[in-house]
Enzyme design. Structure first.
Site, PDB file in Angstrom:
ATOM      1  N   ASP A  81      -2.611 103.707  75.626  1.00 18.92           N
ATOM      2  CA  ASP A  81      -3.342 104.803  76.273  1.00 18.92           C
ATOM      3  C   ASP A  81      -4.709 104.955  75.610  1.00 18.92           C
ATOM      4  O   ASP A  81      -4.978 104.357  74.554  1.00 18.92           O
ATOM      5  CB  ASP A  81      -2.527 106.093  76.138  1.00 18.92           C
ATOM      6  CG  ASP A  81      -3.008 107.197  77.070  1.00 18.92           C
ATOM      7  OD1 ASP A  81      -3.801 106.910  77.988  1.00 18.92           O
ATOM      8  OD2 ASP A  81      -2.570 108.349  76.876  1.00 18.92           O
TER       9      ASP A  81
ATOM     10  N   GLU B  45     -10.074 103.124  77.033  1.00 17.20           N
ATOM     11  CA  GLU B  45     -11.266 102.799  77.831  1.00 17.20           C
ATOM     12  C   GLU B  45     -12.438 102.212  77.020  1.00 17.20           C
ATOM     13  O   GLU B  45     -13.189 101.423  77.605  1.00 17.20           O
ATOM     14  CB  GLU B  45     -11.736 104.042  78.597  1.00 17.20           C
ATOM     15  CG  GLU B  45     -10.854 104.454  79.738  1.00 17.20           C
ATOM     16  CD  GLU B  45      -9.534 105.086  79.285  1.00 17.20           C
ATOM     17  OE1 GLU B  45      -8.548 104.972  80.010  1.00 17.20           O
ATOM     18  OE2 GLU B  45      -9.499 105.676  78.186  1.00 17.20           O
TER      19      GLU B  45
ATOM     20  N   ASP C 178      -4.278 110.000  84.541  1.00 23.60           N
ATOM     21  CA  ASP C 178      -3.841 111.398  84.517  1.00 23.60           C
ATOM     22  C   ASP C 178      -4.088 112.091  85.852  1.00 23.60           C
ATOM     23  O   ASP C 178      -5.072 112.820  86.031  1.00 23.60           O
ATOM     24  CB  ASP C 178      -4.561 112.139  83.391  1.00 23.60           C
ATOM     25  CG  ASP C 178      -4.191 111.598  82.022  1.00 23.60           C
ATOM     26  OD1 ASP C 178      -3.197 110.859  81.938  1.00 23.60           O
ATOM     27  OD2 ASP C 178      -4.887 111.904  81.044  1.00 23.60           O
TER      28      ASP C 178
END
Length: 559
Positions: A197, A200, A271
Site C-alpha cells: 500500500d 505511489e 480507497d
C-alpha cells in the site's frame, strides 16, 4: 484524446518525445494478446486466492480476528483470508510485529491455528521505512545507500504512518533483492501474502519533489521519471522475494502499478467510498483494468470510506463475487462491514453470493490458466467479444465473466428490476433455466429482488464447478469432475493441478477437453501430467443429473 478535435488524436509529454508502440490485430482479443505478449501475462494464482477475503483497517487483536473467523464459519459464509492492516506492526515499522502481548500473545500460533481452519493471513507493507536508528531495516538501508536522496546527496525524508520516513530506491536491483530478503520475516510467521500500500509513493507532507534522486536500474534518475514505476518495482521486489523464500506462487497486492505489473501482483482500485456511484464505477474500472492487462483485480466490496448501508452491501457483494479479487475492506471510524453487523437477511444474501463464487472457482481457475497464455482478462466488457454490437460498446452496467457468463447486477439504489442487454445468440437464465434466443441483441426486463443478481449463461457452455465448502481445499475435489452444461454447441478446457506450486509450468497438470455437440458431452484428458486424476464426471443440465466413469481419462455422456 478528442478534446481538440474528433478528427485526430494528439499525444505529448512535457519533457520530450514519447516512445510509441502500435499494436495491431484482427480483433480486440488479438490486440490484447499482442499487448500482453509485450508486457507479460498474469501467472496462475494459488487457488485459495480466488476465494473470499475479509479485511478492515484495522482488526486490532488476535481476539478480534478469531471472532471474525468464528462468525464467518457460524454464518456459513466461505472465507479463505483475513487481511491485517497497519496496526499489527510495531509503531508502523515495516517487517515488525507489535510486541503488545495483550493484543497478539503469539502471532505464529495464531496464524498456525487459523490455517487449520483454512484461513490464511495477509499483511500490509508500506514502502516508507521509519527513520529510527537501531531499527534494523533503517540501519541496513542507510549503511548500503538503499534510500532515495535529495539532489545534494542527503537521504530524503518525508512522513507516512510511522512519522519521519525514508523511501527505498526500488529502481536498484540490490534494493529489490534486499526488500525481498525482508519478506523472510513474514514467511517465518506463516504469512501467506503481502499487500503493498501507499506505494505511489504516498507521503503526508505533500508530494515528493520531482528532483528527489532515484535510480533506473544502472542509471541515475529522479522522482519525475520514476514515480509511475515505483509501485511496480516494489511489487516486483515483493514477488521475487516471496517466490524465492516461500516457493509457492506469491500472492501480492499493490495499490500503484504500471504496464507489466500483472506479472507480479494483483491490484485493487484504491480507497473507494460506500456510495452508489462508486459501486457503479466498479464495473467499468475492473473491465478497463482487464483490457489493460491487469486481470487479477477487485474493488473494496462495500466501499472503504463512509458508512455502508444494508442495501448497498448486498448489491456490492453481488458484483464482488464475480470480480477476480474478492475482498471486503472498510476504514477505521466507519461502520463495520462484516455481513452479520447488518441483519439476518444481509447474512443470507451475502452467503448466497459468496457460495456462488466458491461454486464457480474451478471455472475462474481455468480462466486464469488459459489467461496466462492468451492475456485475456477474467472480468470482461461485453465489447471484447461483441465488437460490432453498438450497445455492447457502451454497456457499463453488466459484464462477462469469461466468455460464458453474463452478470447484470443491480447498481442503482432502490431498484428491484433490471434492464438486461443480451447480445445476439441463445442464453439461459442461471437461476431459472429460462431459454432466451435472438438473432440480434435484445433488452429484457428481469425481476431483481435484493437477493438476486441477474445472471445468464451462453448456450453450449460447460462450467466446471465445486460443491459447497467453507474454504478452498476443505473437500477433496480431485475425485469427481462436476460440470454444469447448457444445451448447444461449445467446448471447454479444464485444468487440474496442485493449485500452489509452479510445477504446472513444467507440465505437471492434467487438461480435460470437454466438447458439447448433438446432445452429447465428451470429456477427454488431453494432457496427463499430474498424479491425481478424476475418477468420474457428474453433469448437471437444466435440473437433470448424469454421471459417467472416466475410463482412460475419457467418457461420453448423452444429455
Amino acid at each position: 484524446m478528442g478534446k481538440e478535435s474528433e478528427e485526430y488524436y494528439w499525444y505529448g509529454a512535457a519533457d520530450g518525445n514519447l516512445d510509441y508502440y502500435l499494436i495491431a490485430g484482427e480483433s480486440m482479443p488479438e490486440v490484447l494478446g499482442n499487448y500482453t505478449y509485450l508486457t507479460g501475462t498474469v501467472p496462475v494464482p494459488q487457488k485459495w486466492t480466488l476465494g473470499y477475503h475479509q479485511c478492515r483497517w484495522s482488526y486490532m487483536s488476535e481476539e478480534e480476528i478469531r471472532d471474525v473467523v468464528s462468525n464467518m464459519r457460524e454464518c456459513g459464509i466461505p472465507c479463505d483470508a483475513i487481511h491485517l492492516d497497519i496496526d499489527y506492526m510495531d509503531h508502523y515499522k515495516v517487517f515488525t510485529w507489535t510486541p503488545d502481548k495483550e493484543r497478539y500473545p503469539d502471532p505464529e500460533k495464531m496464524i498456525a491455528d487459523l490455517a487449520k481452519d483454512g484461513i490464511k493471513i495477509i499483511t500490509i507493507i508500506d514502502p516508507g521505512v521509519k527513520l529510527e536508528e537501531g531499527y534494523s531495516v533503517y540501519d541496513k538501508g542507510v549503511e548500503n545507500g538503499y534510500f532515495a536522496t535529495t539532489p545534494e546527496g542527503e537521504i530524503y525524508v518525508n512522513a507516512v504512518w510511522p512519522g519521519d520516513a525514508v523511501y527505498p530506491d526500488f529502481g536498484k536491483k540490490e534494493v529489490r533483492d534486499w526488500w525481498g530478503e525482508n519478506q523472510q520475516f513474514l514467511v517465518d510467521k506463516g504469512v501467506r501474502g503481502v499487500w503493498n500500500d501507499m506505494n505511489e509513493p504516498a507521503s503526508f507532507r505533500g508530494e515528493l519533489p520531482q528532483d528527489v534522486v532515484f535510480t533506473d536500474e544502472d542509471e541515475k534518475s529522479d522522482h519525475a521519471r520514476m514515480h509511475n514505476v515505483y509501485g511496480h518495482n516494489m511489487a516486483k521486489a515483493t514477488y521475487e522475494g516471496l517466490k524465492q523464500r516461500d516457493k509457492r506462487r506469491p500472492f501480492v497486492i499493490t495499490r500503484a502499478c504500471y504496464a507489466g505489473s500483472q506479472k507480479y501482483s494483483t491490484a485493487w482500485t484504491g480507497d473507494n467510498h460506500s456510495i452508489w456511484a462508486h459501486l457503479q464505477m466498479a464495473i467499468p474500472q475492473l473491465c478497463n483494468l482487464g483490457m489493460s492487462g491487469m486481470s487479477f483485480v477487485g474493488t473494496d466490496v462495500g466501499g472503504f470510506g463512509s458508512d455502508c448501508t444494508k442495501e448497498l452491501m448486498c448489491r456490492w457483494v453481488e458484483v464482488g463475487c464475480f470480480s477476480p479479487l474478492f475482498r471486503n475492506h472498510s476504514a477505521i471510524g466507519t461502520r463495520y462491514q462484516e455481513p452479520w453487523r447488518f441483519d439476518q437477511e444481509t447474512v443470507d444474501i451475502y452467503r448466497k453470493a459468496v457460495q456462488l463464487r466458491y461454486h464457480l472457482i474451478p471455472y475462474y481457475y481455468d480462466l486464469f490458466f488459459t489467461g496466462e497464455k492468451t492475456g485475456l482478462p477474467i472480468m470482461r466488457s461485453l465489447v471484447l467479444h461483441y465488437e460490432k454490437d453498438e450497445v455492447a460498446k457502451e454497456c457499463n452496467t453488466e459484464f462477462l465473466a469469461g466468455p460464458n457468463l453474463l452478470a447484470a447486477p443491480v447498481v442503482t439504489q432502490g431498484d428491484r428490476k433490471k434492464m438486461v442487454y443480451l447480445p445476439a445468440g441463445t442464453w439461459y437464465d442461471y437461476w431459472t433455466g429460462e431459454k432466451i434466443s435472438g438473432d440480434q441483441g435484445q433488452w429484457i426486463l428481469r425481476d431483481a429482488p435484493l437477493d438476486t443478481c441477474p445472471l445468464y449463461v451462453k448456450a453450449g457452455a460447460v462450467l466446471p464447478v465445486w460443491p459447497e465448502q467453507n474454504y478452498v481445499g476443505e473437500k477433496d475435489t480431485n475425485q469427481v469432475l462436476m460440470l454444469e452444461v447448457y444445451p448447444g454447441e461449445g467446448s471447454w478446457d479444464h485444468f487440474q493441478d496442485d493449485g500452489e506450486s509452479f510445477a504446472y509450468r513444467d507440465g505437471v497438470y492434467n487438461q480435460y477437453h470437454c466438447e458439447l455437440k448433438d446432445g452429447k458431452l465428451t470429456v477427454a484428458c488431453v494432457h496427463d501430467g499430474y498424479e491425481k486424476h478424476y475418477q468420474r464426471v457428474q453433469v448437471h443440465c437444466l435440473g437433470k443429473t448424469f454421471e459417467a466413469e472416466l475410463k482412460d481419462g475419457a467418457c461420453c455422456v448423452e444429455l
